[in-house]
Scaffold this motif. Structure first.
Motif, mmCIF file in Angstrom:
data_model
loop_
_atom_site.group_PDB
_atom_site.id
_atom_site.type_symbol
_atom_site.label_atom_id
_atom_site.label_comp_id
_atom_site.label_asym_id
_atom_site.label_seq_id
_atom_site.Cartn_x
_atom_site.Cartn_y
_atom_site.Cartn_z
ATOM 1 N N PHE A 157 -95.879 21.094 -116.345
ATOM 2 C CA PHE A 157 -94.903 22.163 -116.577
ATOM 3 C C PHE A 157 -93.664 21.623 -117.297
ATOM 4 C CE2 PHE A 157 -96.860 23.171 -112.339
ATOM 5 C CZ PHE A 157 -97.638 24.237 -112.744
ATOM 6 N N PRO A 158 -93.822 20.997 -118.454
ATOM 7 C CA PRO A 158 -92.632 20.449 -119.128
ATOM 8 C C PRO A 158 -91.799 21.561 -119.761
ATOM 9 C CG PRO A 158 -94.535 20.180 -120.520
ATOM 10 C CD PRO A 158 -95.038 20.750 -119.214
ATOM 11 N N ARG A 159 -90.515 21.363 -119.806
ATOM 12 C CA ARG A 159 -89.625 22.339 -120.470
ATOM 13 C C ARG A 159 -89.945 22.425 -121.953
ATOM 14 N NH1 ARG A 159 -86.250 24.749 -117.360
ATOM 15 N NH2 ARG A 159 -85.197 23.617 -115.734
ATOM 16 N N GLU A 160 -90.267 21.284 -122.551
ATOM 17 C CA GLU A 160 -90.514 21.258 -123.990
ATOM 18 C C GLU A 160 -91.661 22.180 -124.382
ATOM 19 O OE1 GLU A 160 -90.599 18.240 -122.122
ATOM 20 O OE2 GLU A 160 -88.450 18.101 -122.380
ATOM 21 N N ALA A 161 -92.704 22.225 -123.591
ATOM 22 C CA ALA A 161 -93.848 23.088 -123.923
ATOM 23 C C ALA A 161 -93.422 24.551 -123.946
ATOM 24 C CB ALA A 161 -94.984 22.875 -122.926
ATOM 25 N N ARG A 162 -92.591 24.958 -123.013
ATOM 26 C CA ARG A 162 -92.106 26.341 -122.971
ATOM 27 C C ARG A 162 -91.269 26.624 -124.220
ATOM 28 N NH1 ARG A 162 -92.642 31.101 -119.922
ATOM 29 N NH2 ARG A 162 -93.223 29.699 -118.295
ATOM 30 N N GLU A 163 -90.371 25.685 -124.569
ATOM 31 C CA GLU A 163 -89.516 25.882 -125.735
ATOM 32 C C GLU A 163 -90.341 25.885 -127.020
ATOM 33 O OE1 GLU A 163 -86.723 22.771 -125.030
ATOM 34 O OE2 GLU A 163 -85.847 23.839 -123.330
ATOM 35 N N GLN A 164 -91.334 24.998 -127.137
ATOM 36 C CA GLN A 164 -92.187 24.970 -128.314
ATOM 37 C C GLN A 164 -93.004 26.249 -128.405
ATOM 38 O OE1 GLN A 164 -94.472 21.428 -127.875
ATOM 39 N NE2 GLN A 164 -92.769 20.077 -128.413
ATOM 40 N N HIS A 165 -93.472 26.741 -127.257
ATOM 41 C CA HIS A 165 -94.265 27.970 -127.231
ATOM 42 C C HIS A 165 -93.417 29.141 -127.752
ATOM 43 C CE1 HIS A 165 -97.469 30.629 -125.936
ATOM 44 N NE2 HIS A 165 -96.591 31.357 -125.274
ATOM 45 N N ARG A 166 -92.144 29.194 -127.350
ATOM 46 C CA ARG A 166 -91.264 30.274 -127.813
ATOM 47 C C ARG A 166 -91.042 30.190 -129.319
ATOM 48 N NH1 ARG A 166 -86.927 29.583 -123.252
ATOM 49 N NH2 ARG A 166 -88.081 30.487 -121.549
ATOM 50 N N GLU A 167 -90.891 28.957 -129.837
ATOM 51 C CA GLU A 167 -90.663 28.787 -131.257
ATOM 52 C C GLU A 167 -91.856 29.243 -132.074
ATOM 53 O OE1 GLU A 167 -89.616 24.726 -131.861
ATOM 54 O OE2 GLU A 167 -87.797 24.898 -130.665
ATOM 55 N N LEU A 168 -93.062 29.122 -131.519
ATOM 56 C CA LEU A 168 -94.267 29.500 -132.252
ATOM 57 C C LEU A 168 -94.517 30.998 -132.225
ATOM 58 C CD1 LEU A 168 -96.642 26.643 -131.066
ATOM 59 C CD2 LEU A 168 -95.493 26.848 -133.279
ATOM 60 N N GLN A 169 -93.871 31.711 -131.314
ATOM 61 C CA GLN A 169 -94.070 33.154 -131.197
ATOM 62 C C GLN A 169 -93.349 33.850 -132.351
ATOM 63 O OE1 GLN A 169 -95.914 34.760 -128.890
ATOM 64 N NE2 GLN A 169 -96.510 32.759 -128.122
ATOM 65 N N PRO A 170 -94.008 34.806 -132.976
ATOM 66 C CA PRO A 170 -93.290 35.568 -134.033
ATOM 67 C C PRO A 170 -92.179 36.394 -133.389
ATOM 68 C CG PRO A 170 -95.465 36.500 -133.618
ATOM 69 C CD PRO A 170 -95.354 35.253 -132.781
ATOM 70 N N SER A 171 -91.074 36.475 -134.065
ATOM 71 C CA SER A 171 -89.949 37.241 -133.501
ATOM 72 C C SER A 171 -90.254 38.733 -133.639
ATOM 73 C CB SER A 171 -88.646 36.887 -134.204
ATOM 74 O OG SER A 171 -88.781 37.089 -135.589
ATOM 75 N N ALA A 172 -89.772 39.464 -132.688
ATOM 76 C CA ALA A 172 -89.989 40.912 -132.682
ATOM 77 C C ALA A 172 -89.087 41.568 -133.708
ATOM 78 C CB ALA A 172 -89.700 41.458 -131.276
ATOM 79 N N PRO A 173 -89.586 42.589 -134.359
ATOM 80 C CA PRO A 173 -88.728 43.292 -135.335
ATOM 81 C C PRO A 173 -87.558 43.958 -134.628
ATOM 82 C CG PRO A 173 -90.879 44.395 -135.120
ATOM 83 C CD PRO A 173 -90.910 43.162 -134.281
ATOM 84 N N ALA A 174 -86.434 43.972 -135.286
ATOM 85 C CA ALA A 174 -85.220 44.525 -134.676
ATOM 86 C C ALA A 174 -85.146 46.011 -134.836
ATOM 87 C CB ALA A 174 -83.988 43.882 -135.285
#
Length: 174
Positions: A157-174
């Motif tokens: 459960f590393p923090r880095e994996a969570r942060e990397q996973h978020r970076e790979l997610q496409p951002s939602a349209p505003a």
């Protein structure tokens, strides 16, 4: 106000800051306490019945049952803000680390029984039971817990994996 916020508000500031700073460890310890009770119950149930002649096997089975519950509780509560891996990969890592933990949990009991010969007929039944509890439920638990705390935070459960996973997610349209 949530139950946790209400409980924290009642603590003196010095303790409140410790609880907030070490919340993951406290949750991990709570999960450990719950699984300790399960592990101890299963260990003695097996050791005093069907696996009386095989206490190390009884210990391994007890730890495996406790580990299954531990994964669910740690994933959903202790480390719920960490991780980010797909569940199958995360579970495989968790159980691989836990397998190493089983060896660490069981090693003190094995040394007590088969190296130090703290078992009947070499010693009394009372000494055997005290040695089994001390080696299996105290020393093994502490060694295994320290290793698992470090390894879960480092690999499962590393923090880095969570942060990397978020970076790979496409951002939602505003």
């Amino acid at each position: 106000m949530s139950v946790v916020d209400s409980a924290l508000a009642r603590l003196p500031e010095v303790y409140r800051s410790l609880v907030v700073r070490h919340h993951e460890f406290l949750k991990f310890g709570t999960v450990g306490a719950i699984t300790f009770v399960l592990d101890t119950g299963i260990f003695y149930l097996l050791k005093l019945s069907v696996l009386a002649a095989h206490p190390v096997t009884a210990k391994v089975l007890a730890v495996l049952c406790a580990t299954a519950l531990s994964y669910v509780l740690n994933r959903e509560w202790s480390f719920r803000t960490r991780g980010g891996r797909r569940r199958p990969q995360e579970a495989a890592l968790y159980f691989a680390v836990s397998a190493m933990g089983v060896a660490l949990y069981s090693a003190p009991l094995w040394v007590s029984r088969y190296v130090l010969l703290l078992a009947t007929p070499h010693t009394s039944r009372l000494v055997e039971e005290i040695a089994d509890f001390t080696a299996g439920q105290v020393v093994g638990l502490l060694v295994g817990m320290a290793f698992r705390w470090w390894a879960f935070r480092r690999w499962v459960f590393p923090r880095e994996a969570r942060e990397q996973h978020r970076e790979l997610q496409p951002s939602a349209p505003a």
